[in-house]
Enzyme design. Structure first.
Site, PDB file in Angstrom:
ATOM      1  N   GLY A   1       0.825  -1.215   0.000  1.00 33.20           N
ATOM      2  CA  GLY A   1       0.000   0.000   0.000  1.00 33.20           C
ATOM      3  C   GLY A   1       0.851   1.254   0.000  1.00 33.20           C
ATOM      4  O   GLY A   1       0.449   2.303   0.523  1.00 33.20           O
TER       5      GLY A   1
ATOM      6  N   GLY B   1      -0.488   4.646  -1.169  1.00 34.86           N
ATOM      7  CA  GLY B   1      -1.622   5.213  -0.437  1.00 34.86           C
ATOM      8  C   GLY B   1      -1.225   6.349   0.501  1.00 34.86           C
ATOM      9  O   GLY B   1      -0.061   6.747   0.566  1.00 34.86           O
ATOM     10  N   GLN B   2      -2.227   6.850   1.244  1.00 33.07           N
ATOM     11  CA  GLN B   2      -2.010   8.036   2.089  1.00 33.07           C
ATOM     12  C   GLN B   2      -0.895   7.811   3.123  1.00 33.07           C
ATOM     13  O   GLN B   2       0.045   8.595   3.201  1.00 33.07           O
ATOM     14  CB  GLN B   2      -3.305   8.416   2.822  1.00 33.07           C
TER      15      GLN B   2
ATOM     16  N   ARG C   1      -1.357  -1.333  -9.055  1.00 33.53           N
ATOM     17  CA  ARG C   1      -1.848  -0.562 -10.210  1.00 33.53           C
ATOM     18  C   ARG C   1      -1.505   0.918 -10.223  1.00 33.53           C
ATOM     19  O   ARG C   1      -0.970   1.403 -11.205  1.00 33.53           O
ATOM     20  CB  ARG C   1      -3.371  -0.707 -10.369  1.00 33.53           C
TER      21      ARG C   1
ATOM     22  N   TYR D   1     -15.460  -2.935   6.594  1.00 33.35           N
ATOM     23  CA  TYR D   1     -14.089  -2.526   6.936  1.00 33.35           C
ATOM     24  C   TYR D   1     -13.803  -2.833   8.411  1.00 33.35           C
ATOM     25  O   TYR D   1     -12.765  -3.408   8.753  1.00 33.35           O
ATOM     26  CB  TYR D   1     -13.948  -1.029   6.646  1.00 33.35           C
TER      27      TYR D   1
ATOM     28  N   LYS E   1     -11.180  -5.360  10.253  1.00 34.85           N
ATOM     29  CA  LYS E   1     -10.182  -4.855  11.201  1.00 34.85           C
ATOM     30  C   LYS E   1     -10.192  -5.680  12.490  1.00 34.85           C
ATOM     31  O   LYS E   1      -9.144  -6.022  13.024  1.00 34.85           O
ATOM     32  CB  LYS E   1     -10.410  -3.364  11.488  1.00 34.85           C
TER      33      LYS E   1
HETATM   34  C1  AKB Z   1     -11.567   5.504   7.388  1.00 35.17           C
HETATM   35  O1  AKB Z   1     -12.163   6.572   7.582  1.00 35.17           O
HETATM   36  O2  AKB Z   1     -12.083   4.512   6.853  1.00 35.17           O
HETATM   37  C2  AKB Z   1     -10.133   5.397   7.881  1.00 35.17           C
HETATM   38  C3  AKB Z   1     -10.049   4.841   9.251  1.00 35.17           C
HETATM   39  C4  AKB Z   1     -10.496   5.620  10.401  1.00 35.17           C
HETATM   40  O3  AKB Z   1      -9.608   3.735   9.417  1.00 35.17           O
HETATM   41  N1  AKB Z   1      -9.516   6.696   7.833  1.00 35.17           N
END
Ligand code: AKB
Length: 326
Positions: free
Chosen positions: A12, A15-16, A40, A147, A151
Site C-alpha cells: 500500500g 496510499g495516504q 496498479r 471494513y 479490522k
Molecule cells: C476511514 O475513515 O475509513 C479510515 C479509518 C479511520 O480507518 N480513515
C-alpha cells in the site's frame, strides 16, 4: 538475540500513509533497504526514484512470494487496505483485499521466517455499542461496517499468529489521519483532510458529516512515529500486540472549521451529511491510549492548533506555486 529488520517491504505504498511511511523508513533504514509496493496506481516520482518499487496484488499470494524472494524481505509494513466508505460500496472487495491480503502476508512471514510485521487496525474496529468517550483498550468490538469487521478479524488473526506461531506481529488502531502529501481514498474521516485543501483553494467546503460529529484524529508525523516506534519497541515490554489504541486529538467537524477560520477568516463550511454519517456515528469520540503510552512510550506531538497551522502553511505555499495537487 532479537532478529534485525534489514530488508523492509511496504504494501500500500502509494496510499495516504504508505507513501509517507516509505519515505520515512528509507530515511531511517536506507533507500535500498525499503521496497515500496503498490497495486496498479503509479507511484509519485519521489517514491519511484528514491528506492525499489514493485507492483503486487496482496490477494494473490504468488505475487507476494515473488518480491519477498527477490528482495529477501524480513520485515513488512502491511498498509494496503480498502477503507470504510469504499468498503460499504464494495464489501466483497473489502473482505478480499483486507482479509486475504493480511492472511497472505502473515503466511509469507511464517514461510520466510520473518523478523517483524506491522498490520494497522483502526477505530473502525469499534461499533455503536462501544463506549463513545475515552474508549478503553479492552472493550466491545462489534463494528457495523465490512471494513470494521475486517479490522477486528485482522487483529484477532494477528494475535493468533503471535500466540500460535511465535510471529512478531504488531499494530495499532489508527484514528482519522490528516496529511497533505497523498490524499486518502475512500475513508469516512476523509472530510478532515479535504476541508484543508478546499479552504485553501475555494475558501469554502461542504462537509459530508454533521457539524457536531466528533472523532479521534492524528497528524501524519505522529502516525509515522506510531508505526516506527511500535516496530522498534522492546517486545518483552508488550502485553498487547496488534490492537493498541492510539490517538492525538479529538474534535468535531465544526471545531475543525473554526480552527481553519482563525487562519482564513473568509472560510465557510456547510454540512450535508451522506451515508458516511452513520459510519462516523458508530465510531468513538475519543480514545484511551494509555496502554500504548505505558508499553512502548507512545506520545503524540500535534494537537488541532499545531496541525492546522502546519497544514495551512504548506498548502497555502503550494497553492501559490500552482502545485496544490488537488
Ligand atoms: C476511514 O475513515 O475509513 C479510515 C479509518 C479511520 O480507518 N480513515
Amino acid at each position: 538475540m532479537a532478529k534485525e529488520m534489514k530488508n523492509i517491504m511496504v504494501t500500500g505504498a502509494v496510499g495516504q500513509i504508505g507513501s509517507e511511511l516509505t519515505v520515512a523508513l528509507r530515511k531511517k533504514y536506507g533507500n535500498d533497504n525499503v521496497l515500496a509496493t503498490g497495486h496498479r496506481t503509479e507511484p509519485k516520482p519521489e517514491l519511484r526514484d528514491s528506492g525499489p518499487f514493485e507492483f503486487i496484488n496482496v490477494s494473490k499470494r504468488e505475487t507476494i512470494e515473488e518480491v519477498v524472494k527477490k528482495y529477501n524481505i524480513d520485515t513488512i509494513y502491511h498498509l494496503s487496505a480498502i477503507l470504510s466508505a469504499v468498503g460499504e460500496k464494495n464489501p466483497k472487495l473489502c473482505w478480499d483485499v483486507n482479509m486475504n491480503g493480511t492472511y497472505n502476508i502473515l503466511e509469507a512471514a511464517i514461510e520466510h521466517d520473518m523478523t517483524r510485521i506491522f498490520v494497522p487496525s483502526s477505530i473502525a474496529a469499534f461499533g455503536p455499542e462501544t463506549p463513545l468517550d475515552n474508549t478503553p483498550q479492552e472493550t466491545i468490538l462489534r463494528p457495523k461496517t465490512m471494513y470494521g469487521v475486517t479490522k477486528v478479524a485482522g487483529e484477532l488473526l494477528c494475535d493468533y499468529y503471535v500466540k500460535r506461531f511465535g510471529l512478531d506481529v504488531r499494530g495499532c488502531r489508527y484514528p482519522g489521519i490528516i496529511s497533505y502529501e497523498t490524499l486518502p481514498g475512500g475513508g469516512t474521516t476523509d472530510y478532515a483532510v479535504a476541508i484543508y485543501f478546499e479552504a485553501v483553494k475555494n475558501k469554502k467546503y461542504t462537509c459530508f458529516v454533521k457539524e457536531d460529529t466528533r472523532l479521534p484524529m492524528m497528524y501524519m508525523p505522529d502516525c509515522l512515529n506510531a508505526a516506527i516506534d511500535l516496530m522498534e519497541a522492546d517486545l518483552s515490554r508488550l502485553k498487547h500486540y496488534s490492537d493498541f489504541n492510539v490517538t492525538a486529538m479529538s474534535f468535531s467537524a465544526g471545531e475543525l472549521a473554526a480552527e481553519i477560520k482563525k487562519h482564513i477568516p473568509e472560510f465557510t463550511c456547510e454540512y450535508e451529511p451522506d451515508f458516511r454519517q452513520e459510519i462516523a456515528d458508530s465510531w468513538p469520540n475519543s480514545l484511551d491510549d494509555s496502554a500504548a503510552r505505558e508499553e512502548w512510550g507512545w506520545e503524540p506531538s500535534y494537537d488541532l492548533a499545531a496541525m492546522t497551522a502546519d497544514m495551512l502553511e504548506v498548502l497555502t505555499k503550494r497553492h501559490a506555486e500552482g502545485n496544490l495537487g488537488y
